[in-house]
Design an enzyme around this catalytic site. Structure first.
Site, short mmCIF file in Angstrom:
data_model
loop_
_atom_site.label_atom_id
_atom_site.label_comp_id
_atom_site.label_asym_id
_atom_site.label_seq_id
_atom_site.Cartn_x
_atom_site.Cartn_y
_atom_site.Cartn_z
N HIS A 1 -7.60 -5.02 -1.72
CA HIS A 1 -6.27 -4.22 -1.43
C HIS A 1 -5.13 -4.92 -0.38
O HIS A 1 -4.14 -4.44 -0.24
CB HIS A 1 -6.51 -2.74 -0.83
CG HIS A 1 -5.20 -2.04 -0.94
ND1 HIS A 1 -4.70 -1.52 -1.70
CD2 HIS A 1 -4.75 -1.31 0.18
CE1 HIS A 1 -3.79 -0.49 -1.61
NE2 HIS A 1 -3.88 -0.26 0.03
N SER B 1 0.87 -1.19 -0.06
CA SER B 1 -0.14 0.08 0.04
C SER B 1 0.95 1.19 0.22
O SER B 1 1.79 1.37 -0.93
CB SER B 1 -1.00 -0.26 1.16
OG SER B 1 -2.11 0.97 1.08
N ASP C 1 -9.35 -3.74 -6.89
CA ASP C 1 -8.64 -2.98 -5.69
C ASP C 1 -9.20 -1.34 -5.66
O ASP C 1 -8.66 -0.64 -6.70
CB ASP C 1 -7.43 -2.81 -5.70
CG ASP C 1 -6.41 -2.20 -4.38
OD1 ASP C 1 -7.18 -1.38 -3.81
OD2 ASP C 1 -5.15 -2.37 -4.30
#
Lengths: 251, 356
Positions: free
Chosen positions: A233, A83, A205
């Protein structure tokens, strides 16, 4: 830390802590010296080390990654970032190319806000709403999370300290981290990445869409792009085997 | 009546990919969409953007790592875009996620009020602290600045008392001397009050104005108080200097007062000032006598630090601090050298004039 010679450092993203790597990092302990850590303000980190100015941008977090690498005497190591940490790790590899020559970006995004032809996935007002929501409802990202695994009899290895801090984000810091994360624009930095780079992208995502992953591939020279079967995600949680296999294949 | 469908809370079931597999009528009604239309959709359809990010980055990891989240404040989003504040709990079994939500609008308003009250309180506190600091600094500087004119008045009344005065005049002088002493003590008290607080910089009123008369005035004030002391003045101010002349005068006054207090009374105290092209200024005040100890050197310019001679009225220890603050405010330096022969405080300021 494991026993292998080459260092492999795992960095967690916004909203959780190093527990995100629980199903992935141990798989590499036989071959590498594996290190996981919490960003300042997250998990069990020492919030007194928090400096709002330093951490107003991702560079502040990247500086910490380099500092960890320096502290551990890492050279020619592997950085795995999920991320927002995918970008933090990219920045760290730019700062210290000798320290980290290999980069794995899991669900990366160089910029979350749409800008002209660039589709980050969020409008500027989306991000403002998000930041307002974090500020107005800091408990959602922090304290209420903690009791969830406290006193879990099935996991005696989780000490009180760890359970107490699991995925806890200091509410004051959550706001700043969200701002640093979602207002960052590091698109220009992608061109400076010299590390050998793997990009892991998921389907569906909502935080870092496929177009964003492709953008990263196009702008990081010589990068390898793998579209996982996983959705969402957090493939490190939802599809750890696939993530492990893709990283192994690349390394 | 169905236990789940019309329950006063929302029920939701998600598969491993976080897609909606079933939803009860209550939750569908809150969202404003038919239950059938929600099935098979990613769970993000019931959330606004902020809640999606929260769910994806924090709640899903929790549900997957621990199988449980409880009491999470989060907003659902109706089809028309408006928010439904709820409390959400969920657990996981065999990869499937069960979620229950309760409406929490009033509670959320209350939480929001608490947060805004805390923010307001913090802002006000910080403002108050700033104002308080300013006020204390103002009082400390004002008190300090009042000392020299009061001392002059005191010296003046002493001189007058030596004149041939009528009985009435003698009485008036005596009353005046008492008043001056009282003023002096009041100032000391006020300064005592702000003693442990002073910090921060000094504002300048920078103009081209003749510096020499201001420096001479500061020297004369102190000479009047201690007429028996030998103060040798050598001023060579040939160029205009861009500075706050009043502040420079104050610095001279503080340095000279310090020299008179600590210097050997039998030997002269010197005040020297020179200027150069481009408006640079070098100004020093020196005295003879015992040197400043290494220990005292360490915090010489800190506020409220006083030299260690007993039974000597040395003032509040603000003089050198304020002198050094004035030097800093001018972008200059105030340096001290002290040995067995001489102690010298030297102020140096580089001129910023670009054209002559």
């Amino acid at each position: 830390m494991g026993a292998g010679p080459r260092a492999m450092l795992f960095a967690h993203g916004f909203g959780c802590d190093q527990a995100m790597w629980r199903h992935v990092a141990p798989e590499f302990e036989d071959a590498f010296s594996v290190v996981t850590f919490d960003h300042v303000g997250s998990g069990g980190s020492d919030s007194s080390a928090y400096d709002p100015r330093k951490y107003s941008a991702l560079e502040g977090y990247a500086e910490d990654v380099v500092e960890i690498g320096r502290e551990l005497g890492i050279s020619g190591g592997i950085l795995v970032g999920h991320s927002v940490s995918a970008m933090i790790c990219a920045l760290a590899s730019i700062r210290a190319p000798g320290m980290f020559d290999t980069l794995v970006m899991v669900c990366p995004s160089p910029s979350y806000i749409d800008d002209g032809d660039y589709i980050g996935g969020f409008s500027a007002s989306n991000v403002e709403d998000l930041l307002a929501a974090v500020a107005a409802n800091p408990m959602a990202w922090s304290a209420t999370m903690a009791p969830a695994i406290m006193g879990n009899p099935d996991r005696p290895e989780l000490g009180e300290e760890l359970t107490d801090s699991f995925c806890r984000l200091d509410p004051r810091i959550a706001s700043d981290f969200a701002r640093a994360t979602f207002t960052a624009d590091n698109r220009a930095d992608l061109l400076k990445v010299t590390a050998r780079t793997l990009i892991l992208q998921c389907h569906d995502d909502i935080i870092a869409a496929e177009a964003v992953g492709e953008y990263v591939r196009e702008h990081v020279a010589g990068s390898t792009y793998v579209l996982l079967d996983a959705t969402g995600h957090c493939p490190n949680l939802s599809a750890p085997d696939e993530v492990v296999a893709a990283i192994r294949e690349f390394l | 009546m169905d236990l789940l469908d019309d329950a006063p809370c929302g029920f939701l079931m998600l598969d491993e990919a976080a897609r909606i597999t079933s939803v009860n009528a209550t939750l569908a009604r809150w969202i404003g969409a038919p239950a059938a239309g929600l099935q098979g959709k990613p769970v993000s359809v019931i959330f606004g953007m902020a809640a999606r990010v929260l769910f994806e980055t924090s709640l899903l990891p929790h549900l997957r790592l621990n199988g449980l989240v409880e009491e999470v404040s989060i907003d659902l989003q109706r089809q028309d875009g408006t928010s439904v504040p709820v409390l959400l709990s969920g657990n996981t079994a065999d990869g499937m996620i069960r979620i229950v939500v309760l409406r929490a609008a009033a509670r959320r308003d209350f939480e929001r009020d608490l947060i805004s009250a805390r923010t307001t309180a913090e802002t006000n506190l910080s403002l108050e602290q700033q104002t308080g600091e300013l006020r204390e600094q103002f009082v400390a500087v004002l008190g300090h600045d009042l000392r020299n004119p009061v001392a002059s008045m005191s010296a003046a009344t002493r001189m007058l008392s030596r004149e041939n005065l009528s009985e009435n005049g003698i009485e008036v002088i005596r009353l005046m001397q008492g008043s001056v002493q009282r003023m002096s003590r009041l100032i000391d008290n006020v300064l005592d009050f702000t003693r442990n607080r002073l910090g921060g910089g000094i504002d300048l009123d920078v103009v081209d104005e003749p510096l020499e008369p201001v420096i001479r005035q500061a020297i004369d004030e102190l000479r009047a108080i201690q007429p028996d002391r030998d103060v040798r003045v050598d001023l060579s101010i040939q160029h205009p200097v861009r500075c706050d002349a009043g502040r420079i005068g104050q610095m001279v006054s503080n340095l000279l007062r310090n020299a008179l207090t600590h210097g050997d009374p039998a030997r002269p105290v010197r005040v020297h000032a020179t200027t150069a092209e481009a408006g640079s200024l070098e100004l020093w005040v020196s005295n003879h006598g015992a040197p400043i100890s290494a220990v005292a050197m360490e915090n010489l310019f800190d506020p409220f630090v006083r030299g260690g001679r007993e039974g000597y009225n040395e003032g509040l220890g603000l003089g050198l601090h304020i002198a050094s603050e004035i030097a800093k405010a001018h972008g200059g330096t105030l340096q001290v050298t002290s040995d067995a022969d001489e102690t010298r405080f030297a102020f140096r300021m580089i001129g910023k004039r670009t054209s002559a």
